[in-house]
Structure formats: C-alpha cells, structure tokens
Design a protein around this motif. Structure first.
Motif, PDB file in Angstrom:
ATOM      1  N   LYS A 124       0.844  -1.195   0.000  1.00 24.27           N
ATOM      2  CA  LYS A 124       0.000   0.000   0.000  1.00 24.27           C
ATOM      3  C   LYS A 124       0.878   1.243   0.000  1.00 24.27           C
ATOM      4  O   LYS A 124       1.720   1.415   0.882  1.00 24.27           O
ATOM      5  CB  LYS A 124      -0.921  -0.011   1.226  1.00 24.27           C
ATOM      6  N   TYR A 125       0.665   2.106  -1.001  1.00 22.59           N
ATOM      7  CA  TYR A 125       1.457   3.322  -1.177  1.00 22.59           C
ATOM      8  C   TYR A 125       0.597   4.533  -0.807  1.00 22.59           C
ATOM      9  O   TYR A 125      -0.547   4.662  -1.275  1.00 22.59           O
ATOM     10  CB  TYR A 125       1.940   3.444  -2.619  1.00 22.59           C
ATOM     11  N   PHE A 126       1.137   5.431   0.036  1.00 23.96           N
ATOM     12  CA  PHE A 126       0.408   6.600   0.528  1.00 23.96           C
ATOM     13  C   PHE A 126       0.977   7.868  -0.091  1.00 23.96           C
ATOM     14  O   PHE A 126       2.181   7.990  -0.323  1.00 23.96           O
ATOM     15  CB  PHE A 126       0.526   6.717   2.056  1.00 23.96           C
ATOM     16  N   LYS A 127       0.096   8.862  -0.292  1.00 28.95           N
ATOM     17  CA  LYS A 127       0.511  10.162  -0.806  1.00 28.95           C
ATOM     18  C   LYS A 127      -0.465  11.225  -0.307  1.00 28.95           C
ATOM     19  O   LYS A 127      -1.681  11.026  -0.359  1.00 28.95           O
ATOM     20  CB  LYS A 127       0.518  10.150  -2.336  1.00 28.95           C
ATOM     21  N   MET A 132      -5.448  16.474   0.846  1.00 30.02           N
ATOM     22  CA  MET A 132      -6.158  15.203   0.743  1.00 30.02           C
ATOM     23  C   MET A 132      -5.158  14.060   0.741  1.00 30.02           C
ATOM     24  O   MET A 132      -4.023  14.209   0.287  1.00 30.02           O
ATOM     25  CB  MET A 132      -7.015  15.150  -0.523  1.00 30.02           C
ATOM     26  N   ASP A 133      -5.595  12.906   1.252  1.00 28.74           N
ATOM     27  CA  ASP A 133      -4.748  11.722   1.322  1.00 28.74           C
ATOM     28  C   ASP A 133      -5.191  10.715   0.272  1.00 28.74           C
ATOM     29  O   ASP A 133      -6.390  10.437   0.123  1.00 28.74           O
ATOM     30  CB  ASP A 133      -4.826  11.091   2.713  1.00 28.74           C
ATOM     31  N   TYR A 134      -4.200  10.162  -0.439  1.00 30.01           N
ATOM     32  CA  TYR A 134      -4.468   9.170  -1.478  1.00 30.01           C
ATOM     33  C   TYR A 134      -3.644   7.914  -1.179  1.00 30.01           C
ATOM     34  O   TYR A 134      -2.585   7.977  -0.557  1.00 30.01           O
ATOM     35  CB  TYR A 134      -4.081   9.702  -2.859  1.00 30.01           C
ATOM     36  N   ALA A 135      -4.157   6.775  -1.658  1.00 31.00           N
ATOM     37  CA  ALA A 135      -3.421   5.516  -1.493  1.00 31.00           C
ATOM     38  C   ALA A 135      -3.767   4.580  -2.644  1.00 31.00           C
ATOM     39  O   ALA A 135      -4.900   4.572  -3.144  1.00 31.00           O
ATOM     40  CB  ALA A 135      -3.748   4.846  -0.163  1.00 31.00           C
ATOM     41  N   ILE A 136      -2.775   3.813  -3.055  1.00 30.56           N
ATOM     42  CA  ILE A 136      -2.965   2.735  -4.020  1.00 30.56           C
ATOM     43  C   ILE A 136      -2.531   1.441  -3.341  1.00 30.56           C
ATOM     44  O   ILE A 136      -1.447   1.364  -2.769  1.00 30.56           O
ATOM     45  CB  ILE A 136      -2.148   2.964  -5.301  1.00 30.56           C
ATOM     46  N   ARG A 137      -3.410   0.430  -3.378  1.00 34.22           N
ATOM     47  CA  ARG A 137      -3.117  -0.837  -2.713  1.00 34.22           C
ATOM     48  C   ARG A 137      -3.235  -1.987  -3.722  1.00 34.22           C
ATOM     49  O   ARG A 137      -4.226  -2.123  -4.422  1.00 34.22           O
ATOM     50  CB  ARG A 137      -4.092  -1.049  -1.552  1.00 34.22           C
TER      51      ARG A 137
END
Length: 320
Positions: A124-127, A132-137
């Motif tokens: 899981k990558y956080f940005k 705002m907070d984004y994530a790709i899992r």
C-alpha cells in the motif's frame, strides 16, 4: 508506563485467545466459497491514511452472521461446514514513510479450504496532496494453485478528505481478478429422483457433494462518512459498500471421494450492496471498532438457488 505496557500485553493475550478459539471452531471444516466471498479484508473501514504510528500494527477481526437476522436463512443449497463465525488476523509493517506491507490470515479458511492460512499479501502506497490523502493498494492471494496461470489479485484506489473539523470522508474503488474453489452439500428430493413413486414417502432425502471453481472479475466500491467526536479521531461512521462481478462457474459431482461426471459451466453474474455502521474508538496504542453490516440489495443470475449474503455483526481490534 508500566501499567500501559501491562494493558497492551493483556490485549495481545486476548487477541491470541480469540484466534485459537476461532481456529478450534473452524479447523474441522472445509470452508465453502461462492463467487462473492463471504469475508473480505478490503474496502471495509479501509482508509488512505496510515492508521498506525510505529513500525507495525496487529489487527484481529471477529465477525458473526446470526442466522435469520433481518433476512430468511432458508435455502436448498447448504455450504459444507459453513461457520457463522469469521476470524481474521492482519499484520501491517511500515517499509518506508509511504509504503506498507500487509499480511492477512483467515482463520476460518481461504480459497484453498485450509484453516489458519495466509490469504492475502498487500503493498500500500500513501501520498498526501493539497490537503487530501491518497493511497494505491495492490494485493495477491498466495493460496491460488496457479493451474490457470494467473493468481487472485486485487487493485484498489483510496482517498480520504476532511470535510469539516468534525466530518471526514473515505472513498475506495477497485477491481479484482477472482479465482476460488468451493464445495457444497446438495440435498436431493427422492420424489425428483424417482417420480414413479418407487421411493417410500418416509425415506429421508439423500445428499451429494458438488465441487467447483470460479474464475472471473469483480468491481468493489466503498463510500464512508465519519463523524469525529474526540481529539484522538474517534468517530461514528456509516458506509455504503458495493461488490459485484461476472464469473465462469465450473461444477462437478464427487462420488466416494473421487471426482466424476461431466463438468457444467455457468455464466454467473451477481453482486450485493451493503450498509455498514459502527464506532471507532481511537487511542494512541489501539483502535477498537464494533460494527454491523446489512445487505439491502442483492442480485444474481436467474435460474439458480444461490446462497444470499446475510447481515453480520462484529468487532475489529488493532494494536499499534
């Protein structure tokens, strides 16, 4: 400090006891799965914000599906060993400031039907961008046998936004490659087997075992609003969750432990929409979250007596 460490040790002990209890309940069963999985570790309370502050966190979730709760539990199709109790464990490890590694264990069985086994591994990558907070899992299921050349996998996109000082929002959407096996016990009506009446009316109906494999694709979506009520971030949440897909369902009969007969293939399309609500009690060392999930809309390919999702209650406890 000593009291705090003692409290955390006691909580860890309770977590271990819960897992052992769930294992003992589920260990004698061959867990059956239909195209829509019963217990899913993703898209339920999932956020684009990291929820632990040290190098790792341990989470346990217990879910109970009370028979007949808000919905009839009558069906001519019975899953072999279908337990009402779901027990799941999760370990998250911080690889870097923006990357987490996750391991998921389903103590009541996974796609291969084994108990207390690793069911998913995720990255899981956080940005954070413009408030705002984004994530790709991305997650894969290591239990897939690989005979079809492509393992079960899930790719999800998440974002979290603070709408006001007391309200936040979580949104998630993703796609999943499905590849699971299942086993069912079918009740056979003697009057259907011998319509001429040769079977005595008092004779009990017989049974047969059906095995199968499901391959296809699913789409998942979650949308949650959280009402914050303390400085630690504790909140009351209500979420709408949807999951649905299209699958090739292959089934065949089992006779005396051996596969036999012609295999039938069904083009299955189905899905379910949920309302999920509960509390999240947030503290620096732990998160405690009781919840209830209720299906309010379901659909499936006509012409089959497919099992239906049921309301479930449970709790999630994270140590961090």
């Amino acid at each position: 400090m000593t009291a705090h460490l003692t409290f955390r040790r006691r909580i860890r002990g309770l977590l271990l006891l819960a897992v052992v209890a769930g294992w003992s309940i589920a260990g004698t069963y061959a867990w059956a799965q239909r195209p829509i999985q019963t217990f899913d570790p993703f898209y339920q309370g999932e956020s684009a914000v990291r929820s632990f502050f040290d190098a790792y966190a341990v989470t346990a979730e217990l879910t109970y599906r009370p028979p007949g709760l808000l919905q009839s539990d009558q069906s001519s199709v019975s899953n072999i060993g279908a337990s009402s109790l779901g027990v799941n464990m999760r370990l998250d490890y911080q690889l870097s400031r923006r990357l987490d590694l996750g391991f998921f264990v389903d103590a009541t069985g996974n796609a291969s039907g084994r108990s207390l086994d690793l069911s998913w591994v995720s990255l899981k990558y956080f940005k954070r961008l413009e408030g705002m907070d984004y994530a790709i899992r991305f997650a894969i299921d290591p239990s897939s046998d690989g005979r079809s050349g492509f393992p079960q996998a899930d790719l999800g996109f998440l974002y979290t936004a603070l709408l006001s000082p007391t309200v936040s929002q979580d949104f998630g959407i993703g796609i999943r490659r499905v590849q699971i096996g299942f086993q069912e016990l079918i009740q056979i009506d003697p009057s259907l087997v011998d319509p001429g009446g040769a079977v005595e009316p008092a004779q009990d109906s017989s049974t047969e075992i059906i095995r199968g494999r499901t391959q296809g694709w699913e789409v998942h979506m979650s949308w949650s609003h959280n009402i914050l009520f303390d400085p630690a971030g504790s909140n009351l949440f209500i979420a709408f969750i949807g999951e649905g897909g299209n699958y090739d369902l292959v089934e065949w009969k089992v006779d005396q432990g051996a596969d036999q007969g012609e295999r039938s293939v069904t083009d299955y399309t189905g899905g379910v929409l949920w309302i999920r609500s509960g509390l999240e009690i947030e503290r620096p060392g732990y998160r405690f979250a009781p919840f209830i999930s209720v299906p309010f809309k379901q659909w499936a390919t006509p012409g089959g007596d497919w099992p239906r999702s049921r309301a479930r209650v449970g709790l999630r406890l994270m140590l961090r």
